[in-house]
Motif scaffolding. Sequence first.
Motif, PDB file in Angstrom:
ATOM      1  N   GLU A 127      38.685 -23.986 -17.230  1.00  0.00           N
ATOM      2  CA  GLU A 127      38.954 -22.530 -17.220  1.00  0.00           C
ATOM      3  C   GLU A 127      39.683 -22.111 -15.914  1.00  0.00           C
ATOM      4  OE1 GLU A 127      38.194 -18.588 -17.297  1.00  0.00           O
ATOM      5  OE2 GLU A 127      38.009 -20.181 -19.050  1.00  0.00           O
ATOM      6  N   THR A 128      39.531 -22.869 -14.985  1.00  0.00           N
ATOM      7  CA  THR A 128      40.541 -22.840 -13.736  1.00  0.00           C
ATOM      8  C   THR A 128      41.827 -22.794 -14.041  1.00  0.00           C
ATOM      9  OG1 THR A 128      38.682 -23.480 -12.267  1.00  0.00           O
ATOM     10  CG2 THR A 128      41.167 -23.202 -11.430  1.00  0.00           C
ATOM     11  N   ALA A 129      42.276 -23.672 -15.085  1.00  0.00           N
ATOM     12  CA  ALA A 129      43.735 -23.714 -15.474  1.00  0.00           C
ATOM     13  C   ALA A 129      43.887 -22.625 -16.316  1.00  0.00           C
ATOM     14  CB  ALA A 129      43.865 -25.169 -16.172  1.00  0.00           C
ATOM     15  N   ARG A 130      43.241 -22.202 -17.108  1.00  0.00           N
ATOM     16  CA  ARG A 130      43.463 -21.001 -17.920  1.00  0.00           C
ATOM     17  C   ARG A 130      43.706 -19.780 -17.202  1.00  0.00           C
ATOM     18  NH1 ARG A 130      39.538 -23.320 -21.812  1.00  0.00           N
ATOM     19  NH2 ARG A 130      37.772 -22.521 -20.549  1.00  0.00           N
ATOM     20  N   ARG A 131      42.710 -19.620 -16.286  1.00  0.00           N
ATOM     21  CA  ARG A 131      42.854 -18.433 -15.615  1.00  0.00           C
ATOM     22  C   ARG A 131      44.029 -18.453 -14.781  1.00  0.00           C
ATOM     23  NH1 ARG A 131      37.497 -17.277 -12.183  1.00  0.00           N
ATOM     24  NH2 ARG A 131      38.610 -15.286 -11.912  1.00  0.00           N
ATOM     25  N   LEU A 132      44.397 -19.684 -14.030  1.00  0.00           N
ATOM     26  CA  LEU A 132      45.772 -19.773 -13.509  1.00  0.00           C
ATOM     27  C   LEU A 132      47.100 -19.656 -14.353  1.00  0.00           C
ATOM     28  CD1 LEU A 132      45.147 -23.140 -11.365  1.00  0.00           C
ATOM     29  CD2 LEU A 132      45.479 -20.398 -10.410  1.00  0.00           C
ATOM     30  N   ALA A 133      47.073 -19.713 -15.525  1.00  0.00           N
ATOM     31  CA  ALA A 133      48.038 -19.764 -16.458  1.00  0.00           C
ATOM     32  C   ALA A 133      48.145 -18.235 -17.019  1.00  0.00           C
ATOM     33  CB  ALA A 133      47.844 -20.338 -17.959  1.00  0.00           C
ATOM     34  N   ARG A 134      47.131 -17.567 -17.035  1.00  0.00           N
ATOM     35  CA  ARG A 134      46.944 -15.939 -17.063  1.00  0.00           C
ATOM     36  C   ARG A 134      47.611 -15.274 -16.053  1.00  0.00           C
ATOM     37  NH1 ARG A 134      41.908 -16.685 -19.703  1.00  0.00           N
ATOM     38  NH2 ARG A 134      40.673 -16.335 -17.861  1.00  0.00           N
ATOM     39  N   LEU A 135      47.275 -15.895 -14.755  1.00  0.00           N
ATOM     40  CA  LEU A 135      48.024 -15.309 -13.555  1.00  0.00           C
ATOM     41  C   LEU A 135      49.378 -15.125 -13.422  1.00  0.00           C
ATOM     42  CD1 LEU A 135      45.512 -16.148 -10.693  1.00  0.00           C
ATOM     43  CD2 LEU A 135      45.825 -13.653 -11.329  1.00  0.00           C
ATOM     44  N   MET A 136      49.853 -16.457 -13.958  1.00  0.00           N
ATOM     45  CA  MET A 136      51.450 -16.876 -13.870  1.00  0.00           C
ATOM     46  C   MET A 136      52.114 -15.987 -14.938  1.00  0.00           C
ATOM     47  SD  MET A 136      51.744 -19.059 -11.753  1.00  0.00           S
ATOM     48  CE  MET A 136      53.339 -19.585 -11.972  1.00  0.00           C
ATOM     49  N   ARG A 137      51.362 -15.792 -16.144  1.00  0.00           N
ATOM     50  CA  ARG A 137      52.046 -14.801 -17.045  1.00  0.00           C
ATOM     51  C   ARG A 137      52.122 -13.501 -16.745  1.00  0.00           C
ATOM     52  NH1 ARG A 137      49.411 -18.390 -21.181  1.00  0.00           N
ATOM     53  NH2 ARG A 137      47.355 -17.071 -20.870  1.00  0.00           N
ATOM     54  N   ARG A 138      51.008 -13.043 -16.118  1.00  0.00           N
ATOM     55  CA  ARG A 138      50.993 -11.738 -15.498  1.00  0.00           C
ATOM     56  C   ARG A 138      52.353 -11.337 -14.714  1.00  0.00           C
ATOM     57  NH1 ARG A 138      45.600 -10.000 -13.005  1.00  0.00           N
ATOM     58  NH2 ARG A 138      44.880 -11.646 -13.973  1.00  0.00           N
TER      59      ARG A 138
END
Length: 140
Positions: A127-138
């Motif tokens: 979940e931490t990795a998914r959230r970091l990826a979403r931040l990067m995409r944003r």
Amino acid sequence: MNDAPGRDDNAATVAVYKTILRNVLDQRPSGTRQRLATALGKNRSFISHISNPAYPVPIPAPHLEVIFDICHFPLAEKRAFLDAFMRAHPNRLKQVRGGPSLRSLRLDVFDFGDAEKNREFDELVRETARRLARLMRRGD
């Protein structure tokens, strides 16, 4: 209605790739469906739904890489699945592939000696990795 045959055709093409997914899942060890649900951040019932050919609802294209990774699709089944998926949804893979690709990262982590604690820890890392990826995409 005029579009009813088109819907039936699409349901049939969706059923083809869902049947492949169901067959691959049936060949995997017990617990694979739960691991897949956890990796996707979904309930196990979602996995039953997306692997049931009777339901015409498509599998979300962004989930495909995770599905392939967790289910360890044999090459022939992966090709057949992707061919059927592209027939059912000609433009969906283009949209997903146009974005940033995913990669796997293997980590050696502490073993708590308890399956439930290990599962919770693994899900926290995912979940931490998914959230970091979403931040990067944003930020793009």
